[in-house]
Structure formats: structure tokens, C-alpha cells
Design an enzyme around this catalytic site. Structure first.
Site, PDB file in Angstrom:
ATOM      1  N   ARG A 147      10.888  -4.662 -13.113  1.00  0.00           N
ATOM      2  CA  ARG A 147       9.791  -5.516 -13.249  1.00  0.00           C
ATOM      3  C   ARG A 147      10.177  -6.813 -12.671  1.00  0.00           C
ATOM      4  O   ARG A 147      11.363  -7.233 -12.610  1.00  0.00           O
ATOM      5  CB  ARG A 147       9.128  -5.754 -14.592  1.00  0.00           C
ATOM      6  CG  ARG A 147       8.574  -4.561 -15.098  1.00  0.00           C
ATOM      7  CD  ARG A 147       7.948  -4.918 -16.531  1.00  0.00           C
ATOM      8  NE  ARG A 147       7.371  -3.651 -17.288  1.00  0.00           N
ATOM      9  CZ  ARG A 147       7.949  -2.726 -18.019  1.00  0.00           C
ATOM     10  NH1 ARG A 147       9.313  -3.136 -18.030  1.00  0.00           N
ATOM     11  NH2 ARG A 147       7.231  -1.895 -18.579  1.00  0.00           N
ATOM     12  N   LYS A 172      11.859 -10.575 -27.398  1.00  0.00           N
ATOM     13  CA  LYS A 172      11.920 -10.129 -28.566  1.00  0.00           C
ATOM     14  C   LYS A 172      10.924  -9.128 -28.947  1.00  0.00           C
ATOM     15  O   LYS A 172       9.924  -9.054 -28.470  1.00  0.00           O
ATOM     16  CB  LYS A 172      11.089 -11.541 -29.348  1.00  0.00           C
ATOM     17  CG  LYS A 172      11.243 -11.476 -30.639  1.00  0.00           C
ATOM     18  CD  LYS A 172      10.870 -12.859 -31.489  1.00  0.00           C
ATOM     19  CE  LYS A 172       9.241 -13.087 -31.133  1.00  0.00           C
ATOM     20  NZ  LYS A 172       9.056 -14.292 -32.087  1.00  0.00           N
ATOM     21  N   HIS A 241       5.944  -5.951  -7.276  1.00  0.00           N
ATOM     22  CA  HIS A 241       5.607  -4.606  -8.202  1.00  0.00           C
ATOM     23  C   HIS A 241       5.478  -3.356  -7.339  1.00  0.00           C
ATOM     24  O   HIS A 241       5.585  -2.399  -7.938  1.00  0.00           O
ATOM     25  CB  HIS A 241       4.198  -5.040  -9.007  1.00  0.00           C
ATOM     26  CG  HIS A 241       4.287  -4.414 -10.082  1.00  0.00           C
ATOM     27  ND1 HIS A 241       5.476  -4.896 -11.127  1.00  0.00           N
ATOM     28  CD2 HIS A 241       3.734  -3.662 -10.954  1.00  0.00           C
ATOM     29  CE1 HIS A 241       5.371  -4.040 -12.411  1.00  0.00           C
ATOM     30  NE2 HIS A 241       4.143  -3.428 -12.311  1.00  0.00           N
ATOM     31  N   ARG A 244       8.245  -1.540  -7.411  1.00  0.00           N
ATOM     32  CA  ARG A 244       8.598  -0.718  -8.640  1.00  0.00           C
ATOM     33  C   ARG A 244       7.705   0.589  -8.649  1.00  0.00           C
ATOM     34  O   ARG A 244       8.119   1.533  -9.021  1.00  0.00           O
ATOM     35  CB  ARG A 244       8.153  -1.627  -9.711  1.00  0.00           C
ATOM     36  CG  ARG A 244       8.207  -0.904 -11.296  1.00  0.00           C
ATOM     37  CD  ARG A 244       8.095  -1.927 -12.050  1.00  0.00           C
ATOM     38  NE  ARG A 244       7.585  -1.483 -13.259  1.00  0.00           N
ATOM     39  CZ  ARG A 244       8.239  -1.073 -14.295  1.00  0.00           C
ATOM     40  NH1 ARG A 244       9.448  -1.028 -14.403  1.00  0.00           N
ATOM     41  NH2 ARG A 244       7.381  -0.860 -15.525  1.00  0.00           N
ATOM     42  N   HIS A 267       8.440   2.332 -19.872  1.00  0.00           N
ATOM     43  CA  HIS A 267       7.134   2.435 -20.464  1.00  0.00           C
ATOM     44  C   HIS A 267       7.304   3.021 -22.032  1.00  0.00           C
ATOM     45  O   HIS A 267       7.992   4.144 -22.179  1.00  0.00           O
ATOM     46  CB  HIS A 267       6.337   3.354 -19.745  1.00  0.00           C
ATOM     47  CG  HIS A 267       5.787   2.951 -18.564  1.00  0.00           C
ATOM     48  ND1 HIS A 267       5.528   3.880 -17.313  1.00  0.00           N
ATOM     49  CD2 HIS A 267       5.785   1.659 -18.040  1.00  0.00           C
ATOM     50  CE1 HIS A 267       5.152   2.933 -16.275  1.00  0.00           C
ATOM     51  NE2 HIS A 267       5.156   1.647 -16.642  1.00  0.00           N
ATOM     52  N   TYR A 276       1.326   7.756 -11.993  1.00  0.00           N
ATOM     53  CA  TYR A 276       2.043   8.333 -10.865  1.00  0.00           C
ATOM     54  C   TYR A 276       1.885   9.686 -10.529  1.00  0.00           C
ATOM     55  O   TYR A 276       2.228  10.049  -9.317  1.00  0.00           O
ATOM     56  CB  TYR A 276       3.518   7.775 -11.199  1.00  0.00           C
ATOM     57  CG  TYR A 276       3.906   6.350 -11.288  1.00  0.00           C
ATOM     58  CD1 TYR A 276       3.645   5.629  -9.980  1.00  0.00           C
ATOM     59  CD2 TYR A 276       3.969   5.784 -12.398  1.00  0.00           C
ATOM     60  CE1 TYR A 276       3.618   4.309 -10.245  1.00  0.00           C
ATOM     61  CE2 TYR A 276       4.352   4.611 -12.624  1.00  0.00           C
ATOM     62  CZ  TYR A 276       3.965   3.597 -11.509  1.00  0.00           C
ATOM     63  OH  TYR A 276       4.147   2.183 -11.623  1.00  0.00           O
TER      64      TYR A 276
END
Length: 304
Positions: A147, A172, A241, A244, A267, A276
Site C-alpha cells: 500500500r 497498532k 494503488h 498494487r 488482507h 481479483y
């Protein structure tokens, strides 16, 4: 309808939930629209609203051309408002709890085909610091499916050049991942890292820095990729993107391994990766339509 509850809810959003003014404004607009609808239906109180009223409101929005995403946002605002009313004793139940917006067809992401990707990425002058840096950036995104936020967030210690790996930190609460880096991306990274000491501030840990010596920002990466695409003659708008998406599509076309692509992309849910497979099927359908004699409509020219 007692509209003072909308004012109280806005104060709740501002003081307890500490939402920004633009977000609160969207809540107000959505709830005021719902209140106006309720007034048209001669409803005298918030507690008089039931599931049928909410469903009818959603149906009217759909007839007026509102997208499923917009209707979903409006329902989310209504649920949040009714949670507040229930807490304050002004309503007994949430009438929007079981109402779902209509499904909106998922838009397929744009991708480059392998030749377009090669035309965009090949030809950098590694002796030129900016070209070497940009080539390393875009090769890494396309090579490893990163990303934009991940690639600008990389630190020097995250890259294992000997084993050809990069450690991607997700922040986090999110799961980090280690992904392979391709030969071309490693070559570009080596070229950039030779220039980096002359650019980076002494304490800077970022892999990619700008002329000011600090970590490169996402907007700069986006602007320079669009500029590169224009220089290389790419006839459409290219964004990070898209690289990606192209990585995921090309990996899936070559391997057919959806689980592996899911892991590489990071993911959490495989349903996110399954988009995809739609891209791959779309490509196959286009090939079929062009090539199969029974797929062509009568009068269509034969393919050359």
C-alpha cells in the site's frame, strides 16, 4: 417530532465522541432529512418510528437515485442516533437495527497489463538520485503489493536485501507481514540506497526521503507517479494503488493461488482478495468473446 433531540445528539457527538465538525455535519444532514420524511408521514415522536417507516425511507432514497453507500451512511447515522435516544430514555428500540441498504455493485479496481507496467517502470537512470528513488518506490509497490502508506512508512531496517524480503508494519493492532521483493525492485533499491546518505538527515530512519531530508509524503509519491506516467505515454490516470492492484492481478493470473495472494496483500478477509478473481474472469471473458466463434455476434468481423 422534537427536533431538540438532534441538537442534543450533536452535542453528544462533539463532547463525548469528539467527532470532527465535517463528520457531525453529515450526521446532521442525514438526520434532518429523516426528520423531514417523518414529518411528511405525520409521525409525532421519535418513538413512533418503526422498521416499516425506515424501510420506506430507504426505498424512497433508492428510487431517487441514491447509491447504496449513501443509504448505508444514512442508516448508520440513524442507528447511532437511536442508540443515543435509547440511552436517554427517549426511545425503546432502534427501528433501523434490521434494515440494510441495497447492495451496490463493487467497482473493479483499475490495473495495468504486464506490458504497460514494464513500459512505466523500465528505463530509469539509476545514476540520477530522483529517478533511482522513484524507480525503487514504484518497483517495490509492484513487486511486493504494498500500500502507499506502507511503502512511505518503511524504515531502512525493514528491508532484508540479502534474503530479498521486506517487513511491512501495519500500525497498532494490525498484523505485520513479511513479503518477498523481486529482482528488479532489489536492483532499484540498491541504486537508491547508494544515493540516500547524501539526502537523508542524520537521524532519519525512512527508506524514502525527499530533498528536505525527511520521510517522503504520500502526495509527493502520487504526483510523481502521475508525472512519470505522462512522460512514459501511459494514456490513463495512474496512481500507486493501481500498481498494487496490478501486482495482485498478475500474481493471481499466474499462480491461481488466492490464499497466497491474500497473505501477500495483507488482507484480513479473503473476501477482499476475491475481487481479483472477478478481474481475472473479466479478462478471460474478453478473450473468449474475441476468440470463440460461437461468442461473436452475427456480422462481427473475424479476428485477425
Amino acid at each position: 417530532m422534537d427536533l431538540s433531540w438532534l441538537e442534543r445528539f450533536d452535542r453528544h457527538l462533539a463532547t463525548e465522541r469528539r467527532l470532527a465538525e465535517p463528520t457531525r455535519q453529515r450526521y446532521r444532514q442525514d438526520l434532518e432529512a429523516f426528520a423531514a420524511y417523518c414529518a411528511e408521514q405525520d409521525l409525532s415522536s421519535w418513538s413512533a418510528v418503526n422498521h416499516d417507516v425506515v424501510r420506506a425511507w430507504v426505498a424512497r432514497g433508492r428510487r431517487r437515485g441514491l447509491a447504496g453507500r449513501t443509504l448505508g451512511r444514512q442508516l448508520a447515522a440513524l442507528r447511532s442516533f437511536y442508540r443515543f435516544l435509547i440511552r436517554e430514555g427517549a426511545a425503546a428500540a432502534d427501528p433501523a437495527a434490521e434494515v440494510r441498504p441495497p447492495q451496490t455493485p463493487r467497482r473493479l479496481p483499475g490495473t495495468l497489463d504486464p506490458d504497460e507496467a514494464a513500459g512505466l517502470l523500465d528505463g530509469a537512470d539509476f545514476e540520477h538520485p530522483l529517478q533511482a528513488r522513484d524507480a525503487a518506490l514504484y518497483e517495490l509497490i509492484y513487486s511486493s503489493g504494498l500500500r502507499l502508506s506502507e511503502v512511505v512508512g518503511l524504515n531502512v531496517m525493514d528491508i532484508d536485501r540479502r534474503d530479498g524480503l521486506v517487513r511491512v508494519l501495519r500500525g497498532k493492532g494490525a498484523k505485520d507481514r513479511v513479503v518477498p521483493v523481486g529482482r528488479q525492485a532489489l536492483r532499484a533499491l540498491d541504486a537508491w540506497l547508494r544515493h540516500r546518505p547524501a539526502w537523508a538527515d542524520a537521524e532519519e530512519t525512512a527508506v524514502f526521503v525527499g530533498r528536505h531530508g525527511a520521510r517522503l509524503g504520500p502526495r509527493t509519491v502520487q504526483r510523481r507517479l502521475q508525472r512519470l506516467a505522462r512522460l512514459r505515454g501511459v494514456q490513463r490516470r495512474v496512481h500507486p494503488h493501481m500498481l498494487r492492484h496490478s501486482f495482485a492481478t498478475h500474481m493471481l493470473e499466474s499462480s491461481g493461488d488466492l490464499r497466497a495472494v491474500q497473505e501477500l496483500l495483507g488482507h484480513a478477509d479473503i473476501s477482499t482478495t476475491q475481487i481479483y478473481t472477478h478481474l481475472d474472469f473479466q479478462h478471460l471473458a474478453q478473450v473468449y468473446d474475441r476468440a470463440h466463434p460461437r461468442a461473436r455476434r452475427r456480422g462481427d468481423p473475424d479476428p485477425e
